[in-house]
Enzyme design. Structure first.
Site, PDB file in Angstrom:
ATOM      1  N   ASN A  10       0.787  -1.239   0.000  1.00 18.84           N
ATOM      2  CA  ASN A  10       0.000   0.000   0.000  1.00 18.84           C
ATOM      3  C   ASN A  10       0.814   1.282   0.000  1.00 18.84           C
ATOM      4  O   ASN A  10       0.243   2.368   0.084  1.00 18.84           O
ATOM      5  CB  ASN A  10      -0.976   0.005   1.180  1.00 18.84           C
ATOM      6  CG  ASN A  10      -2.045  -1.048   1.017  1.00 18.84           C
ATOM      7  OD1 ASN A  10      -2.479  -1.339  -0.096  1.00 18.84           O
ATOM      8  ND2 ASN A  10      -2.466  -1.642   2.116  1.00 18.84           N
ATOM      9  N   CYS A  11       2.109   1.198  -0.109  1.00 21.42           N
ATOM     10  CA  CYS A  11       2.971   2.377  -0.144  1.00 21.42           C
ATOM     11  C   CYS A  11       2.765   3.117  -1.472  1.00 21.42           C
ATOM     12  O   CYS A  11       2.762   2.503  -2.539  1.00 21.42           O
ATOM     13  CB  CYS A  11       4.423   1.926   0.014  1.00 21.42           C
ATOM     14  SG  CYS A  11       5.651   3.187  -0.341  1.00 21.42           S
ATOM     15  N   ASP A  12       2.618   4.427  -1.430  1.00 20.96           N
ATOM     16  CA  ASP A  12       2.397   5.221  -2.650  1.00 20.96           C
ATOM     17  C   ASP A  12       3.564   5.118  -3.627  1.00 20.96           C
ATOM     18  O   ASP A  12       3.353   5.034  -4.836  1.00 20.96           O
ATOM     19  CB  ASP A  12       2.137   6.689  -2.302  1.00 20.96           C
ATOM     20  CG  ASP A  12       0.770   6.900  -1.676  1.00 20.96           C
ATOM     21  OD1 ASP A  12      -0.115   6.046  -1.855  1.00 20.96           O
ATOM     22  OD2 ASP A  12       0.587   7.931  -0.998  1.00 20.96           O
TER      23      ASP A  12
END
Length: 126
Positions: A10-12
């Site tokens: 879920n890291c941008d």
């Protein structure tokens, strides 16, 4: 050699790297630290190539939340132990299987330069 993209789903920044690779049809395996963890031997190998300082994400909330004692007197061994215990401390993404050292962080220019032209050509426009 198979490319592997290491990080957290879920890291941008991870999303940008995955989108860049996917848009160019680059095949890679994804290794999610939150699910599979990371071992010290892998981190030591990366540290030999790029330096432990580059791998350690000092800007993130996980690092800021560490005890002062954990942040004090950092060296390679201590940093690697912290990254094994807290994979969120590893700068994301790390792309392995490219020529040369692993790529740490995401940069379109760095990815484009490191990947063979045959894997970075833009897909045909429909």
């Amino acid at each position: 050699m198979t490319m592997t993209l290491y990080g957290i789903r879920n890291c941008d920044t991870m999303k940008k790297a995955r989108a860049w690779l996917d848009a160019r049809g680059v095949a890679y395996a994804f290794h999610d630290y939150k699910v599979a963890g990371i071992d010290a031997a892998t981190l030591r190998t990366w540290a030999t190539s790029v330096g432990w300082e580059k791998l350690l994400n000092r800007a993130g909330t996980t690092f800021r939340g560490l005890d002062a004692a954990d942040k004090a007197d950092l060296n390679e061994a201590k940093a690697i132990a912290l990254m094994v215990a807290n994979p969120s401390l590893i700068k994301r993404p790390v792309l392995t299987g490219v020529s040369g050292a692993p790529l740490v962080g995401f940069s379109e220019a760095a990815y484009g330069a490191a990947l063979p032209l045959s894997t970075t050509a833009a897909p045909p426009t429909p």
